[in-house]
Each structure stands twice: as structure tokens, then as C-alpha cells.
Design a protein around this motif. Sequence first.
Motif, PDB file in Angstrom:
ATOM      1  N   LEU A 176      77.770 -50.006  67.806  1.00 47.05           N
ATOM      2  CA  LEU A 176      78.844 -49.269  67.979  1.00 47.05           C
ATOM      3  C   LEU A 176      79.281 -49.669  66.351  1.00 47.05           C
ATOM      4  CD1 LEU A 176      80.946 -47.057  69.163  1.00 47.05           C
ATOM      5  CD2 LEU A 176      82.253 -49.775  69.341  1.00 47.05           C
ATOM      6  N   TRP A 177      79.467 -48.970  65.774  1.00 43.87           N
ATOM      7  CA  TRP A 177      79.846 -49.208  64.737  1.00 43.87           C
ATOM      8  C   TRP A 177      80.745 -48.122  63.346  1.00 43.87           C
ATOM      9  CZ3 TRP A 177      77.764 -46.960  59.273  1.00 43.87           C
ATOM     10  CH2 TRP A 177      77.303 -45.635  59.657  1.00 43.87           C
ATOM     11  N   GLY A 178      81.423 -47.809  62.458  1.00 44.13           N
ATOM     12  CA  GLY A 178      82.002 -46.361  61.862  1.00 44.13           C
ATOM     13  C   GLY A 178      83.815 -46.789  62.095  1.00 44.13           C
ATOM     14  N   GLY A 179      83.938 -45.995  62.210  1.00 47.52           N
ATOM     15  CA  GLY A 179      85.665 -46.110  61.963  1.00 47.52           C
ATOM     16  C   GLY A 179      86.084 -44.481  60.859  1.00 47.52           C
ATOM     17  N   ASN A 180      86.907 -45.109  59.758  1.00 47.35           N
ATOM     18  CA  ASN A 180      87.182 -44.230  59.490  1.00 47.35           C
ATOM     19  C   ASN A 180      86.354 -43.022  58.142  1.00 47.35           C
ATOM     20  OD1 ASN A 180      88.800 -43.380  56.279  1.00 47.35           O
ATOM     21  ND2 ASN A 180      89.732 -42.440  58.030  1.00 47.35           N
ATOM     22  N   LEU A 181      86.054 -42.056  58.765  1.00 53.51           N
ATOM     23  CA  LEU A 181      84.967 -41.597  58.256  1.00 53.51           C
ATOM     24  C   LEU A 181      85.427 -41.358  56.561  1.00 53.51           C
ATOM     25  CD1 LEU A 181      82.393 -38.885  57.644  1.00 53.51           C
ATOM     26  CD2 LEU A 181      84.358 -37.074  57.960  1.00 53.51           C
ATOM     27  N   ALA A 182      86.155 -41.149  55.597  1.00 57.23           N
ATOM     28  CA  ALA A 182      86.346 -41.825  54.217  1.00 57.23           C
ATOM     29  C   ALA A 182      85.738 -42.898  53.455  1.00 57.23           C
ATOM     30  CB  ALA A 182      87.458 -40.968  53.867  1.00 57.23           C
ATOM     31  N   GLY A 198      72.820 -47.082  66.354  1.00 55.69           N
ATOM     32  CA  GLY A 198      73.425 -47.126  67.300  1.00 55.69           C
ATOM     33  C   GLY A 198      74.272 -46.025  67.516  1.00 55.69           C
ATOM     34  N   ILE A 199      76.060 -46.779  67.784  1.00 53.37           N
ATOM     35  CA  ILE A 199      76.490 -45.405  67.975  1.00 53.37           C
ATOM     36  C   ILE A 199      78.208 -45.449  67.395  1.00 53.37           C
ATOM     37  CG2 ILE A 199      78.633 -44.358  69.978  1.00 53.37           C
ATOM     38  CD1 ILE A 199      76.342 -46.278  71.653  1.00 53.37           C
ATOM     39  N   LEU A 200      77.617 -44.008  66.604  1.00 51.58           N
ATOM     40  CA  LEU A 200      79.067 -44.009  65.658  1.00 51.58           C
ATOM     41  C   LEU A 200      79.840 -43.402  65.760  1.00 51.58           C
ATOM     42  CD1 LEU A 200      79.064 -44.329  62.236  1.00 51.58           C
ATOM     43  CD2 LEU A 200      78.240 -42.031  61.677  1.00 51.58           C
ATOM     44  N   PHE A 201      80.823 -44.246  65.619  1.00 55.27           N
ATOM     45  CA  PHE A 201      82.106 -43.391  65.869  1.00 55.27           C
ATOM     46  C   PHE A 201      83.210 -43.154  64.677  1.00 55.27           C
ATOM     47  CE2 PHE A 201      85.669 -46.823  66.041  1.00 55.27           C
ATOM     48  CZ  PHE A 201      85.066 -47.494  65.309  1.00 55.27           C
ATOM     49  N   LEU A 202      83.748 -41.962  64.379  1.00 56.11           N
ATOM     50  CA  LEU A 202      84.352 -41.050  63.391  1.00 56.11           C
ATOM     51  C   LEU A 202      85.668 -40.413  63.159  1.00 56.11           C
ATOM     52  CD1 LEU A 202      81.441 -39.625  61.383  1.00 56.11           C
ATOM     53  CD2 LEU A 202      82.463 -41.908  61.007  1.00 56.11           C
ATOM     54  N   GLU A 203      86.753 -40.808  62.368  1.00 55.58           N
ATOM     55  CA  GLU A 203      87.706 -39.858  62.614  1.00 55.58           C
ATOM     56  C   GLU A 203      88.106 -39.900  61.122  1.00 55.58           C
ATOM     57  OE1 GLU A 203      91.297 -41.432  61.134  1.00 55.58           O
ATOM     58  OE2 GLU A 203      89.985 -43.504  60.981  1.00 55.58           O
ATOM     59  N   LYS A 229      71.861 -42.970  68.074  1.00 50.00           N
ATOM     60  CA  LYS A 229      71.727 -42.677  69.330  1.00 50.00           C
ATOM     61  C   LYS A 229      72.788 -41.979  69.804  1.00 50.00           C
ATOM     62  CE  LYS A 229      69.105 -46.697  70.608  1.00 50.00           C
ATOM     63  NZ  LYS A 229      69.245 -47.941  70.936  1.00 50.00           N
ATOM     64  N   ALA A 230      73.689 -41.737  68.880  1.00 51.29           N
ATOM     65  CA  ALA A 230      75.002 -40.679  69.412  1.00 51.29           C
ATOM     66  C   ALA A 230      76.175 -40.766  68.242  1.00 51.29           C
ATOM     67  CB  ALA A 230      75.396 -41.133  71.053  1.00 51.29           C
ATOM     68  N   ILE A 231      76.796 -39.632  68.631  1.00 56.08           N
ATOM     69  CA  ILE A 231      77.663 -39.760  67.096  1.00 56.08           C
ATOM     70  C   ILE A 231      79.162 -39.336  68.189  1.00 56.08           C
ATOM     71  CG2 ILE A 231      78.613 -38.086  65.612  1.00 56.08           C
ATOM     72  CD1 ILE A 231      75.984 -37.315  64.409  1.00 56.08           C
ATOM     73  N   VAL A 232      80.256 -40.573  68.053  1.00 50.22           N
ATOM     74  CA  VAL A 232      81.304 -39.864  68.345  1.00 50.22           C
ATOM     75  C   VAL A 232      82.503 -39.345  67.743  1.00 50.22           C
ATOM     76  CG1 VAL A 232      82.962 -41.142  70.571  1.00 50.22           C
ATOM     77  CG2 VAL A 232      79.979 -41.438  70.581  1.00 50.22           C
TER      78      VAL A 232
END
Lengths: 316, 316
Positions: A176-182, A198-203, A229-232
Amino acid sequence: MKQRIYIYSPSSAVRNKAALRRSVARLKAMGHEVELDAAALSSHMRFAGDDATRLAAISRAAASGADVAIISRGGYGLSRLLPRLPYDAIARASEHGTRFVGYSDFTALQNAVLAETGAVTWSGPAAAEDLGVEGEPDDIMQACFEDLVAGQGEGTGWQLPRAEALAQPLEVRGPLWGGNLAMVASLVGTPWLPKAKGILFLEDVSEHPYRIERMLTQLLYAGVLEKQKAIVLGQFTNWMPVPHDKGYKLQTVVDWLRASVDVPVLTGLPFGHVPTKVCLPVGAKVTLAAEGRDAFLLWGHRGTHAHGHGGHDHQH
Amino acid sequence: MKQRIYIYSPSSAVRNKAALRRSVARLKAMGHEVELDAAALSSHMRFAGDDATRLAAISRAAASGADVAIISRGGYGLSRLLPRLPYDAIARASEHGTRFVGYSDFTALQNAVLAETGAVTWSGPAAAEDLGVEGEPDDIMQACFEDLVAGQGEGTGWQLPRAEALAQPLEVRGPLWGGNLAMVASLVGTPWLPKAKGILFLEDVSEHPYRIERMLTQLLYAGVLEKQKAIVLGQFTNWMPVPHDKGYKLQTVVDWLRASVDVPVLTGLPFGHVPTKVCLPVGAKVTLAAEGRDAFLLWGHRGTHAHGHGGHDHQH
């Protein structure tokens, strides 16, 4: 269980000192031992002290031996520090049990630490901004944070929007990785963008959908999205529609994203610049399992052999 | 000399139709033949027609055989089209004498065309937004644009701010590239960032200095800045200071940039989201020559053996 919590300021200066004081009081009332970094209230222009001051604060947080090292607030400032962050010290502290937690500007540190060392950090609340709010803090945020403080918690669950219920069950596993899109977009092309598949999460916050789309085009064209594998998608809040939009809105961007990548895109994750934010382990191997309108991110032992329903559902 | 000018809309929908009409009338009054693309006034949500409509408009502009193909306006929309732009047709038209001109969102097309084909396009005015203003258009902008339309013009000159007068004369030569900072930063890590080692010029609008700095960190960490021979900053306008800044301002970012790279950083270029904008050949080999407070960008024949004072000075 009484835990040690260290609060420090790696990004913008804390202007709302009352909020920071309230967060300290609340954590103590929960029975924890709280240490405020010596420079937690420093101010240098927009920043919580100049670059050297903030780097030293991050090093003290890493050396604190605390169970949880939580940022006072986000804002801006970590981008400037990326070449000089104490990566090894953060990774060692993480391995020895310190959970680093924060969000927003903190995303830069989290993903850079992942890219440099593979160490796990946590996306979750900031002390002043979430734990120090006037009135009662959000109960889901508090429950998730208490799990994190206790070293418990094996996952999180949420409901997909009705219109986005899945026709087929989904189960994928990866970091799992990501966080703030900017912040994630600002790492593209630099040494500090994780190579995770993996699984990219964004806000994000205060970004009009056309800017969200433009940032997503960068991730798309850099080849980042297609290998996930997925974008959340979490919460994208506090933007203003304008007459010029004429029907262009956040959902337009979600539709464009789904048409542009051959990767599942789930929405509604309770994370972002909103009171209800769960805690998420950046860099940990997780299972994303979803069926119908029920979605789960699982990182506990049960997650490794879950069939979609093994984790805590903090939307209780 | 009567020239053929083609106006088309590759980005946002034109809402100010009167401004576009005024630009057509002005260009005709200058003695030129003006053709308005069939979809120049199309509207699809924020965009001047859907993606296929705008791609077709760009192809028609490239096939027009016009002396100048100018955008109606910027806004947003080209990022979506980058994988499908008619690169070869644009490059062929450029080689056959069509000067493509625009700015802002157009920066994405310009730099992508440079990366894909090496063809030269022009940073300069947009029809509705600059030539179609109420009242008299800016005289420097008009003089530069008329030079471009006539296929003349060998350079541009401007005055550096008094505090930034050079202690040593500077003369460097290389491809000119860049434009809108947000667009250039959004190309980092994608196939459409030029690999140019030359003179990078940048401007932006409605971006707070901390966001300008964050975009510059991306270019810095991606290794883009250090390999340039010079960085030239245009106008960064229409941002609002906030109390939280406490002394952090645009000059803070310029100072940080100068401390961060071993490359000359010049400021004050008359280009950006301002009425006074010169025309600049993106992709052309230029000479940047500066001494004291006088700076010149030279791309004419004299530019190849200039000693700093061979070009037109449009700051007359």
C-alpha cells in the motif's frame, strides 16, 4: 495500555497553539505519556523552523524511542528536505516499533522513506489538526488511532458508493502506498517515488477536479497507474465548482481514470482532509478485498488468508 | 505583408466570444487573412469540444498551411491529449513555415512536440485573451506578435531588476524551452519532457510561492535544473499572500532556487499571464546574453555571433 507519543513539526508552523495543547491533553487523558518536541512550536516564515530546525526535529522524533511519532500538522515544507532526511534513522525506528503517523505534506516523507528504505509509516491523523479539534474528535478517527497507538488493528473497511457497487468480487494483494495526490505527483521523476506495484491510495484538498485530472495524467503517463493492482480514491474535498465547468466534476475525472487504465479503481476510502480518517500503513503489504459495496484493506495476520471479511470495520 | 492566420481551440472552451471576435477584427485590420477553425467556439463541459473534436481542430490547424496558427485561449485540456497529438503533422507544418503560437496550457503541446520531434513552436499571445482584449492591446505584445507574423524578429531584450544586476557578463547558448511551470512540472517523468540542456524559461499564474517552490523541487530532484545553462523566470502573478506566510514570498523562492542550483537564474522576462508578453521560440537554439541590468534572448542569424546586443529590444 500506556504508550509514549512524540509530537513534532516537520512542515508548516503551528499557528493554532490551543489545538496543539488540546491534542496533548486528550492523549494524556487517554492514559498516554506525551512528549512535545522542543521545536514543535517553532516558526520561520511559513515553516515550523528553518530547514535545519525541522530536520533536527525529525531526527529527534526518530531517536525518541516513542511508540508513536505524530506530526503536529501538515502544510508545506517536507519537499525541501527530501535530499537530507534521516532515512536510516527513520527506518531503524520504524523497525524498532515507532509508528510514524501523519498525512498531507507528510506524504512526501512517507513515500520517500518507502522508496529509500522500504520502511512502513502510517497515514493517519495530525495532532493539532485532528486530535486537537474543538469539540469531540471524530470517533472513527479516534478508534483507528487508538488501535494504531496500541499496536493493534488489522485492517479497515468502508462502503463503496451505491452506483459503484462491484459486479465481481475483487481481491488483490501488494504494498500500500500513496496519500496526498499533489505530493505523490510531485515525486514523479525524482528518486523518491516508490517503485511499488501494489495498491495506490490518493486524496487531496482544495484542488479543482481539472487539477486532480492533470496530476493523474502525470502518474498515468509516467507508467505509475497501469502497473498498480488497484487504485483507491479517498476524499477530494474543499474545491469550488465554477460556471465554466458546465457539468465537469469529480465524477468526470473518476470516469476518465477508469477509461484510461486497466486497473480497478475503488472510491470512498475514508481518508483525506476530512475528520473521518482511518490509519493506513504506507509500505506494508496489504490485501484489498471488495464485494458488492463492501471494501476492506487488510494488513493483519488474517489479511494473508482473508476472503474479504477478516479485518476490523471502522465504519461501525 | 498580408499573412494567413488560423485560430483554433485546443484547450478550454471560449466563453468570451466577443473577445474572440475582436481578435479576428484586429488581425484583419492589420491586413491579414484570418480563418477561424470550425470548432473554435465548440463547448463540451470545460473544454472546447470533446477530446476527438479538439484533436481534429489541432490537425486542421497543422494542415491549414497558414503562416500562423494561434490558439484562441489556454485553460486546460491538452494534458489529456498528449498520447494522441498529431506530432508529425505539427512538425511538418512547422518546417513548412507555420508558426504555432500560444501559452499557458499550450505549454504541454509545445514541449511534447519538442520532445517528440524537435520542431519549433512559439510561446506568445492567445487570440481571445491577448489580441481580443477590450481597449488597446499591449503595444510590446503587438510589436512582438507582428514580428512573428511577418516571420521577422531576431530576439528580445529586457531589464533585470535593479537588485539582480549581474556582476559578470553572461553569455550561454542552447535550446530554449519551458513556458508555464505547472505544465512543465506535470511533464516530469513522462515521455513528453524535453531532454533539452539549454535555457529553461518559466512563468505561472495563481500559484502561491510555496506551490511554485514545490514544482521547482520536482524539476530540481528530477535533475532537470542542474543540466540547464540558464534558468529565466518570467512573471508569476495573481497569487495572494496570506498571514501564515510571515515573510515567505516569491523572492524567497528565487533565493532558494539560486542556493539550490549551480546555474544562472535570471528574472524579469516579460512573459507570463500578463498583457506584456514577448514571443519566444520553444525548441530553437538561442543565445542568452546579459550584462549589468540588460538581458537579451537572441535567435536570429546575428544571435549566433552576438556579443549580447544583437537583438531587438522590445522594451522600447
